[in-house]
Design a protein around this motif. Structure first.
Motif, PDB file in Angstrom:
ATOM      1  N   LEU A  26      -2.718   7.322   7.373  1.00 35.05           N
ATOM      2  CA  LEU A  26      -1.386   7.190   8.068  1.00 35.05           C
ATOM      3  C   LEU A  26      -0.621   8.665   7.959  1.00 35.05           C
ATOM      4  O   LEU A  26      -0.044   9.059   9.204  1.00 35.05           O
ATOM      5  CB  LEU A  26      -0.579   6.058   7.558  1.00 35.05           C
ATOM      6  N   SER A  27      -0.424   9.316   7.126  1.00 33.42           N
ATOM      7  CA  SER A  27       0.144  10.562   7.050  1.00 33.42           C
ATOM      8  C   SER A  27      -0.445  11.575   7.755  1.00 33.42           C
ATOM      9  O   SER A  27       0.475  12.253   8.605  1.00 33.42           O
ATOM     10  CB  SER A  27       0.343  10.779   5.372  1.00 33.42           C
ATOM     11  N   SER A  28      -1.817  11.505   7.738  1.00 34.69           N
ATOM     12  CA  SER A  28      -2.460  12.500   8.583  1.00 34.69           C
ATOM     13  C   SER A  28      -2.109  12.405   9.923  1.00 34.69           C
ATOM     14  O   SER A  28      -1.902  13.200  10.726  1.00 34.69           O
ATOM     15  CB  SER A  28      -3.863  12.656   8.265  1.00 34.69           C
ATOM     16  N   LEU A  29      -2.056  11.173  10.395  1.00 37.36           N
ATOM     17  CA  LEU A  29      -1.664  11.063  11.640  1.00 37.36           C
ATOM     18  C   LEU A  29      -0.542  11.253  12.175  1.00 37.36           C
ATOM     19  O   LEU A  29      -0.282  11.852  13.429  1.00 37.36           O
ATOM     20  CB  LEU A  29      -1.798   9.393  11.934  1.00 37.36           C
ATOM     21  N   ILE A  30       0.469  11.259  11.240  1.00 39.78           N
ATOM     22  CA  ILE A  30       2.018  11.766  11.436  1.00 39.78           C
ATOM     23  C   ILE A  30       1.813  13.266  11.460  1.00 39.78           C
ATOM     24  O   ILE A  30       2.654  13.754  12.475  1.00 39.78           O
ATOM     25  CB  ILE A  30       2.946  11.048  10.492  1.00 39.78           C
ATOM     26  N   ALA A  32      -8.793   1.376  -0.984  1.00 35.00           N
ATOM     27  CA  ALA A  32      -7.991   1.549   0.573  1.00 35.00           C
ATOM     28  C   ALA A  32      -6.647   1.869   0.265  1.00 35.00           C
ATOM     29  O   ALA A  32      -6.251   2.468   1.428  1.00 35.00           O
ATOM     30  CB  ALA A  32      -8.295  -0.097   0.927  1.00 35.00           C
ATOM     31  N   VAL A  33      -6.003   1.411  -0.406  1.00 33.51           N
ATOM     32  CA  VAL A  33      -4.473   1.619  -0.488  1.00 33.51           C
ATOM     33  C   VAL A  33      -3.976   3.204  -0.504  1.00 33.51           C
ATOM     34  O   VAL A  33      -3.499   3.588   0.498  1.00 33.51           O
ATOM     35  CB  VAL A  33      -3.730   1.166  -1.624  1.00 33.51           C
ATOM     36  N   PRO A  34      -4.419   4.140  -1.289  1.00 37.98           N
ATOM     37  CA  PRO A  34      -4.396   5.404  -1.165  1.00 37.98           C
ATOM     38  C   PRO A  34      -4.939   6.102  -0.048  1.00 37.98           C
ATOM     39  O   PRO A  34      -4.459   7.015   0.637  1.00 37.98           O
ATOM     40  CB  PRO A  34      -4.831   6.068  -2.463  1.00 37.98           C
ATOM     41  N   LEU A  35      -6.231   5.715   0.414  1.00 40.61           N
ATOM     42  CA  LEU A  35      -6.916   6.181   1.634  1.00 40.61           C
ATOM     43  C   LEU A  35      -6.223   5.702   2.758  1.00 40.61           C
ATOM     44  O   LEU A  35      -5.946   6.683   3.712  1.00 40.61           O
ATOM     45  CB  LEU A  35      -8.207   5.726   1.736  1.00 40.61           C
ATOM     46  N   ALA A  36      -5.289   4.603   2.812  1.00 42.30           N
ATOM     47  CA  ALA A  36      -4.590   4.245   3.930  1.00 42.30           C
ATOM     48  C   ALA A  36      -3.461   5.199   4.087  1.00 42.30           C
ATOM     49  O   ALA A  36      -3.081   5.598   5.230  1.00 42.30           O
ATOM     50  CB  ALA A  36      -4.233   2.783   4.005  1.00 42.30           C
ATOM     51  N   ALA A  37      -2.902   5.402   2.917  1.00 45.79           N
ATOM     52  CA  ALA A  37      -1.563   6.373   2.856  1.00 45.79           C
ATOM     53  C   ALA A  37      -2.047   7.685   3.443  1.00 45.79           C
ATOM     54  O   ALA A  37      -1.281   8.326   4.259  1.00 45.79           O
ATOM     55  CB  ALA A  37      -1.117   6.414   1.408  1.00 45.79           C
ATOM     56  N   ILE A  38      -3.024   8.117   3.043  1.00 43.85           N
ATOM     57  CA  ILE A  38      -3.788   9.454   3.566  1.00 43.85           C
ATOM     58  C   ILE A  38      -3.816   9.682   5.039  1.00 43.85           C
ATOM     59  O   ILE A  38      -3.421  10.479   5.596  1.00 43.85           O
ATOM     60  CB  ILE A  38      -4.832  10.072   2.747  1.00 43.85           C
ATOM     61  N   ALA A  40      10.493   8.799   2.381  1.00 41.98           N
ATOM     62  CA  ALA A  40       9.286   9.280   1.715  1.00 41.98           C
ATOM     63  C   ALA A  40       9.409   8.704   0.226  1.00 41.98           C
ATOM     64  O   ALA A  40       8.330   8.197  -0.092  1.00 41.98           O
ATOM     65  CB  ALA A  40       9.256  10.670   1.392  1.00 41.98           C
ATOM     66  N   VAL A  41      10.539   8.700  -0.332  1.00 46.18           N
ATOM     67  CA  VAL A  41      10.516   7.888  -1.557  1.00 46.18           C
ATOM     68  C   VAL A  41      10.196   6.535  -1.307  1.00 46.18           C
ATOM     69  O   VAL A  41       9.433   5.839  -2.352  1.00 46.18           O
ATOM     70  CB  VAL A  41      12.042   7.838  -2.178  1.00 46.18           C
ATOM     71  N   VAL A  42      10.622   5.726  -0.368  1.00 49.41           N
ATOM     72  CA  VAL A  42      10.402   4.260  -0.205  1.00 49.41           C
ATOM     73  C   VAL A  42       8.791   4.162  -0.021  1.00 49.41           C
ATOM     74  O   VAL A  42       8.220   3.147  -0.346  1.00 49.41           O
ATOM     75  CB  VAL A  42      11.104   3.484   0.996  1.00 49.41           C
ATOM     76  N   ALA A  43       8.253   5.094   0.713  1.00 49.63           N
ATOM     77  CA  ALA A  43       6.732   5.036   0.906  1.00 49.63           C
ATOM     78  C   ALA A  43       5.838   5.072  -0.392  1.00 49.63           C
ATOM     79  O   ALA A  43       5.059   4.352  -0.558  1.00 49.63           O
ATOM     80  CB  ALA A  43       6.555   6.054   2.102  1.00 49.63           C
ATOM     81  N   VAL A  44       6.441   6.028  -1.154  1.00 49.17           N
ATOM     82  CA  VAL A  44       5.582   6.354  -2.401  1.00 49.17           C
ATOM     83  C   VAL A  44       5.811   4.989  -3.281  1.00 49.17           C
ATOM     84  O   VAL A  44       4.808   4.612  -4.059  1.00 49.17           O
ATOM     85  CB  VAL A  44       6.501   7.412  -3.196  1.00 49.17           C
ATOM     86  N   VAL A  45       7.149   4.211  -3.433  1.00 48.78           N
ATOM     87  CA  VAL A  45       7.320   3.138  -4.064  1.00 48.78           C
ATOM     88  C   VAL A  45       6.327   2.182  -3.660  1.00 48.78           C
ATOM     89  O   VAL A  45       5.615   1.300  -4.328  1.00 48.78           O
ATOM     90  CB  VAL A  45       8.733   2.732  -4.071  1.00 48.78           C
ATOM     91  N   ALA A  46       6.360   2.034  -2.198  1.00 49.31           N
ATOM     92  CA  ALA A  46       5.582   0.876  -1.788  1.00 49.31           C
ATOM     93  C   ALA A  46       4.011   1.251  -1.799  1.00 49.31           C
ATOM     94  O   ALA A  46       3.232   0.315  -2.297  1.00 49.31           O
ATOM     95  CB  ALA A  46       5.643   0.909  -0.275  1.00 49.31           C
TER      96      ALA A  46
END
Length: 385
Positions: A351-355, A343-349, A313-319
Motif C-alpha cells: 500500500l505504501s508503494s502504491l502511494i 501478509a501484514v507487513p507485506l500489505a503495508a509495503i 504515519a504514526v497511526v499507520a505504524v500503531v495499526a
C-alpha cells in the motif's frame, strides 16, 4: 548511490544511530535498575548483574531499531523539506524512486540486523538468561538462608549466620549437619565465603572448629581449623529439569522440534507462532520506512503543515503492529493464520508503494470516490421525497 543519495543516507543514518543509542541506553538503564536486587538482596557480584542486564540488549535492539528507523526517516524527510532541498530535487526531475533508494538501503541494513538478532542472537540470550536466573535462584546462600535467623532444611541441616559483611562474606557461622544417622557435626566459624571451583559451589570457612558427636554417647571430638571447605551441593534441593519456552529455543529447534516431547504437544501452536514471527521480523523495518516515506515523501512548501501526515504515519505504524500481534496470536491457534504474519507487513509495503509511485492516480481516484459518495446524498433525499 550518487552524491545526493549519499547525502540523504548520511542524514538518515545519523538520525537512526542517535535514536537507537539514546533510546536503547535509556531503556537499558531503566531495566538495569529493576535488577539491582541481584546485588542488594541476592548477594550476587557486579559481573553477574552486568551480564544479566546485558542479555536484554538484543531484545531491546529488536524492538527499538525499527522505531528508530521510522523516526530517522521522518526526521530526514522533514529536514530535507524544511531546507527546500526536497522541492529542488523534485523540480530537477529526481523521481521518488531515487529519493527512496538511500532510505531503502538503510532499511535493508536494519532489517538484516533485526533478522540476525531475532533468528540467532535473541533465542541464545533468552536461554542463557534462563540458565543464569535458575542458578541465581538455586543459590543456597543468596536465597535460602536469612541474616540472623536459624534455617532448618529438610535434609537435616541447620544453618545460621550473624550478619553479612562486605563482598558477601558471612560472619558468625553456625552449621549443624545431622544427615548421617547416629552422628552429628556442628561447624562454628568466624567467617565464610561462597566460592565456585570447576562449576561446583563450596562454602569456605575460616578460623573455626568442628564438633563431632555420636548419638547416645558422651564421646565427642573437636577439630579446630584455619580454613575448611564444605560442598554446598548437599544444602540445596535437587535441580529439576529445565523446560525451555518457545522463545528460548533456537530457530533450528523450532524448525525441527522433538514431536515426542510432551511440552511441544501441549504448546504446538506457540512453537508455530514463534517460528513465523521470527522469520517475518525483518519485514517490519522495511514496512515502517515505506510508511514514513509514503506520508512525507512528497515535497511541500514551508507553509503547508506536515503534522497531519506525521500523525497519519504514526497511526499507520500503531495499526501495523497491532495487526502483527493479532496475526501472531491467531497463528498460535490455527496453522492457516501463519500466512497472515507475513501478509501484514507485506500489505503495508504494498500500500505504501502504491502511494509513493502512483500517488497522483491514487489521490485522483480517492477524490472521485469521495465526490461520488457526496453525490449520492441528494439523490437519496430526492428519492425519499
Amino acid at each position: 548511490m550518487n552524491q545526493i543519495e549519499r547525502y540523504i543516507f548520511r542524514i538518515a543514518l545519523g538520525a537512526f544511530l542517535a535514536c537507537l543509542i539514546g533510546l536503547t541506553g535509556t531503556i537499558w538503564v531503566t531495566q538495569a535498575l529493576r535488577e539491582l536486587d541481584l546485588i542488594t538482596a541476592k548477594g550476587q557480584t557486579l559481573l553477574i548483574f552486568l551480564f544479566v542486564t546485558g542479555l536484554s540488549l538484543p531484545t531491546l535492539l529488536v524492538v527499538i531499531a525499527p522505531m528508530a528507523l521510522f523516526i530517522a526517516v521522518i526526521y530526514a524527510l522533514n529536514k530535507l523539506n524544511g531546507d527546500s532541498e526536497l522541492i529542488v530535487m523534485s523540480a530537477a526531475g529526481m523521481r521518488p524512486r531515487a529519493i527512496l533508494r538511500p532510505f531503502l538501503t538503510l532499511a535493508t541494513m536494519v532489517s538484516f540486523l533485526v533478522g540476525f538478532l531475532t533468528i540467532v542472537v535473541m533465542p541464545a540470550s533468552f536461554q542463557e538468561l534462563r540458565d543464569v536466573i535458575t542458578r541465581v535462584r538455586g543459590d543456597f546462600i543468596a536465597n535460602v538462608v536469612k541474616e540472623g535467623q536459624f534455617t532448618e532444611l529438610d535434609n537435616g541441616i541447620s544453618f545460621h549466620f550473624r550478619e553479612r559483611g562486605q563482598n558477601g562474606t558471612l560472619l558468625g557461622l553456625f552449621i549443624r549437619d545431622g544427615r548421617e544417622a547416629g552422628k552429628s557435626k556442628v561447624y562454628l566459624a568466624d567467617r565464610g565465603n561462597a566460592i565456585e571451583v570447576e562449576g561446583q559451589s563450596y562454602l569456605a570457612l575460616e578460623k573455626g572448629s568442628v564438633l563431632q558427636q555420636q548419638k547416645d554417647s558422651r564421646d565427642s571430638s573437636i577439630l579446630t581449623f584455619e580454613r575448611y571447605t564444605i560442598d554446598l551441593a548437599a544444602f540445596a534441593p535437587p535441580d529439576s529439569d529445565v523446560i525451555y519456552k518457545p522463545r528460548e529455543r533456537s530457530t533450528t529447534q523450532l524448525l525441527f522440534p522433538d514431536k515426542t516431547e510432551g511440552y511441544f504437544k501441549l504448546q504446538k501452536g506457540r512453537f508455530r507462532a514463534e517460528l513465523h514471527d521470527r522469520l517475518s521480523s525483518w519485514l517490519y523495518p522495511i514496512a515502517l520506512a515505506f510508511i514514513a516515506f509514503a506520508a512525507l515523501g512528497d515535497p511541500r512548501t514551508t507553509r503547508q503543515g506536515r503534522g497531519v501526515a506525521v500523525a497519519g504515519a504514526v497511526v499507520a505504524v500503531v495499526a501495523l503492529r497491532i495487526a502483527g500481534f493479532a496475526a501472531t496470536s491467531a497463528a498460535a491457534r490455527s496453522a492457516g493464520a501463519a500466512l497472515a504474519i507475513y501478509a501484514v507487513p507485506l500489505a503495508a509495503i504494498g500500500l505504501s508503494s502504491l502511494i509513493i509511485f502512483h500517488g497522483p492516480a491514487v489521490r485522483s481516484l480517492t477524490a472521485r470516490l469521495a465526490a461520488a459518495l457526496r453525490g449520492l446524498g441528494p439523490s437519496r433525499r430526492l428519492a425519499r421525497g
